[in-house]
Design an enzyme around this catalytic site. Structure first.
Site, PDB file in Angstrom:
ATOM      1  N   LYS A 170       0.845  -1.191   0.000  1.00 17.55           N
ATOM      2  CA  LYS A 170       0.000   0.000   0.000  1.00 17.55           C
ATOM      3  C   LYS A 170       0.879   1.240   0.000  1.00 17.55           C
ATOM      4  O   LYS A 170       1.758   1.384   0.861  1.00 17.55           O
ATOM      5  CB  LYS A 170      -0.916   0.006   1.227  1.00 17.55           C
ATOM      6  CG  LYS A 170      -1.960  -1.123   1.221  1.00 17.55           C
ATOM      7  CD  LYS A 170      -3.039  -0.920   0.172  1.00 17.55           C
ATOM      8  CE  LYS A 170      -4.173  -1.927   0.329  1.00 17.55           C
ATOM      9  NZ  LYS A 170      -5.175  -1.783  -0.756  1.00 17.55           N
ATOM     10  N   ASP A 198      -0.289  -0.371  -4.536  1.00 14.48           N
ATOM     11  CA  ASP A 198      -1.674   0.120  -4.564  1.00 14.48           C
ATOM     12  C   ASP A 198      -1.748   1.467  -3.851  1.00 14.48           C
ATOM     13  O   ASP A 198      -1.552   1.551  -2.645  1.00 14.48           O
ATOM     14  CB  ASP A 198      -2.596  -0.893  -3.863  1.00 14.48           C
ATOM     15  CG  ASP A 198      -4.061  -0.513  -3.973  1.00 14.48           C
ATOM     16  OD1 ASP A 198      -4.374   0.537  -4.580  1.00 14.48           O
ATOM     17  OD2 ASP A 198      -4.908  -1.270  -3.448  1.00 14.48           O
ATOM     18  N   GLU A 225      -1.720   0.281  -8.844  1.00 16.03           N
ATOM     19  CA  GLU A 225      -3.175   0.247  -8.732  1.00 16.03           C
ATOM     20  C   GLU A 225      -3.729   1.600  -8.277  1.00 16.03           C
ATOM     21  O   GLU A 225      -3.216   2.211  -7.337  1.00 16.03           O
ATOM     22  CB  GLU A 225      -3.535  -0.848  -7.712  1.00 16.03           C
ATOM     23  CG  GLU A 225      -5.003  -1.092  -7.527  1.00 16.03           C
ATOM     24  CD  GLU A 225      -5.262  -2.336  -6.676  1.00 16.03           C
ATOM     25  OE1 GLU A 225      -4.343  -3.163  -6.496  1.00 16.03           O
ATOM     26  OE2 GLU A 225      -6.391  -2.471  -6.194  1.00 16.03           O
ATOM     27  N   ASP A 250      -9.152   0.041  -9.642  1.00 10.16           N
ATOM     28  CA  ASP A 250      -9.918  -0.647  -8.606  1.00 10.16           C
ATOM     29  C   ASP A 250     -11.122   0.221  -8.234  1.00 10.16           C
ATOM     30  O   ASP A 250     -12.250  -0.040  -8.673  1.00 10.16           O
ATOM     31  CB  ASP A 250      -8.998  -0.917  -7.404  1.00 10.16           C
ATOM     32  CG  ASP A 250      -9.704  -1.638  -6.266  1.00 10.16           C
ATOM     33  OD1 ASP A 250     -10.872  -2.011  -6.423  1.00 10.16           O
ATOM     34  OD2 ASP A 250      -9.083  -1.829  -5.201  1.00 10.16           O
ATOM     35  N   LYS A 274     -13.823  -7.055  -7.850  1.00 14.15           N
ATOM     36  CA  LYS A 274     -14.092  -7.506  -6.480  1.00 14.15           C
ATOM     37  C   LYS A 274     -15.586  -7.774  -6.355  1.00 14.15           C
ATOM     38  O   LYS A 274     -16.402  -6.967  -6.812  1.00 14.15           O
ATOM     39  CB  LYS A 274     -13.709  -6.420  -5.461  1.00 14.15           C
ATOM     40  CG  LYS A 274     -12.235  -6.119  -5.406  1.00 14.15           C
ATOM     41  CD  LYS A 274     -11.939  -5.011  -4.399  1.00 14.15           C
ATOM     42  CE  LYS A 274     -10.450  -4.742  -4.319  1.00 14.15           C
ATOM     43  NZ  LYS A 274     -10.151  -3.582  -3.453  1.00 14.15           N
TER      44      LYS A 274
HETATM   45 MG   LIG Z   1      -7.036  -1.619  -4.364  1.00 11.41          MG
END
Ligand SMILES: [Mg+2]
Length: 386
Positions: A170, A198, A225, A250, A274
């Site tokens: 992250k 991400d 991402e 995303d 997702k």
């Molecule tokens: Mg993500």
């Protein structure tokens, strides 16, 4: 050939809202979670077959919480499905969309339970119903949320030692700080490990994102991402043209319409699907189909689901040849949640790389442990909506 007639009708949907603490705060650029809400659903039928599903609501993605998911299922979604044949998934998705707009996690929980029922009724694992078993093992992914750099380095070294050769990190803070972190991780784990970054929209504007990605490119990222805000598809397209690293969306892509728009704008190289954004497996398959015909590979992501929801994701990943990336891991490992109310997922080590086996039992192939659900149950909500 004699056709076996399967006559099943949905009779009731029960909800179990639970909240399970994280061993370490789950921090990303846009949110911090100390615990994670999960809403388990039990879809009952007149044939005695019961399907299980899970919602793992993430307010920073879909605006849903434990309370909203529980209420929408009982106030709007359950009544539109009573009497329906659970094999009629297309109709179930339409009925739920007509009953209420949005609320994808609530819809996903019910819909994966329908696939669980279909699998149990036919004796097949869900992947074989939605495309087949393209792969029977999936490599697990490690990585780190936003935390102190020393802790992040310890975590990723531990992951690599355990056999996790793909790391999702992250980022989305200051570009120089992010690049320094990626540099230290690359030095710590070597070049044989794949690193994904991400940003969770954290770089906000294209210029800042381009700067951050350029600073990181020499450390070889597999993908970056969601570098900037979800709605700026023109900005994402600009970033994509300016850097060499593949850009994955995303937060920008929830539905199949979002996917179509992002592809039209040439704003992505990869789409992260997702279940908690798409509203279930059926819509996930639609997004993948749109991406595949446009030459865009897909990625199976998650919101941190436990074994029930994670199994649904694993079945999709197992079935689709166009899905070449994913975020699959045993729930509750290392920095995860304290306890997993789902059981049935198994790991296997192949050539030093940790993999998850695709469940081969009928349906999702996992079960819900009622004792753990009971331990973390939100009794107040449960009493109102049981
Ligand atoms: Mg993500």
């Amino acid at each position: 050939m004699t056709r076996v007639s399967i006559d099943v009708k949905i009779t009731e949907i029960r909800v179990y809202p639970v909240e399970i603490p994280y061993k370490k705060p789950f921090k990303i650029a846009t949110a911090t979670y100390l615990s994670q809400p999960f809403i388990y659903v039990e879809v009952k039928t007149d044939s005695g077959i019961t399907g299980f599903g899970e919602a793992c609501p993430a307010y920073e993605f879909t605006g849903e919480t434990m309370g909203t998911v529980t209420a929408i299922i009982k106030e709007r979604l359950e009544k539109c499905l009573i009497g329906l044949d659970p094999f009629n998934i297309d109709e179930a998705v339409r009925l739920m969309d007509r009953a209420t707009v949005g609320n994808p996690s609530a819809k996903a929980a019910i819909e994966m339970a329908l696939y669980d029922i279909v699998g149990k009724a036919t004796g097949e694992p869900v992947c074989k119903i939605i495309g087949g078993m393209t792969r029977n093992v999936i490599p697990e992914v490690g990585g780190a949320v936003i935390a102190d750099v020393r802790e992040v380095l310890e975590k990723v070294k531990r992951d690599v030692d355990r056999g996790l050769k793909i790391l999702k990190i992250k980022v989305g803070e200051d570009p120089y700080k992010d690049a320094e972190k990626i540099k230290l991780i690359r030095e710590a784990v070597g070049w044989g490990v794949k690193i994904r970054a991400d940003a969770n929209q954290g770089w906000i504007k294209p210029k800042r994102a381009i700067k951050a990605i350029r600073l990181m490119e020499k450390y070889e990222l597999e993908l970056v991402e969601q570098p900037i805000v979800w709605w700026d598809l023109d900005g994402l397209s600009e970033i994509r043209r300016a850097v060499d690293t593949p850009i994955m969306l995303d937060e920008s892509v929830h539905s199949s319409r979002d996917a179509l728009r992002a592809i039209e704008k040439r704003a992505c190289d990869i789409i992260n699907i997702k279940l908690m954004k798409s509203g279930g497996i059926y819509n996930a398959l639609r997004i993948n189909a749109i991406a595949e015909v446009a030459g865009i590979p897909t990625y199976m992501g998650g919101m941190g689901e436990t074994s029930i929801g994670h199994a649904a994701a694993i079945h999709i990943f197992a079935a689709l040849g166009n899905m070449v990336f994913g975020d699959i891991r045993i729930p509750g490992a290392d920095w995860g949640i304290l306890e997993d109310p789902g059981v049935g997922l198994e790991e296997t080590m192949i050539n030093g790389v940790l993999h998850i086996k695709v469940p081969e039992k009928p349906g999702l192939g996992v079960e819900l442990r009622k004792d753990i659900v009971e331990k973390y149950l939100n009794r107040q909500l449960f009493e109102v909506y049981k």
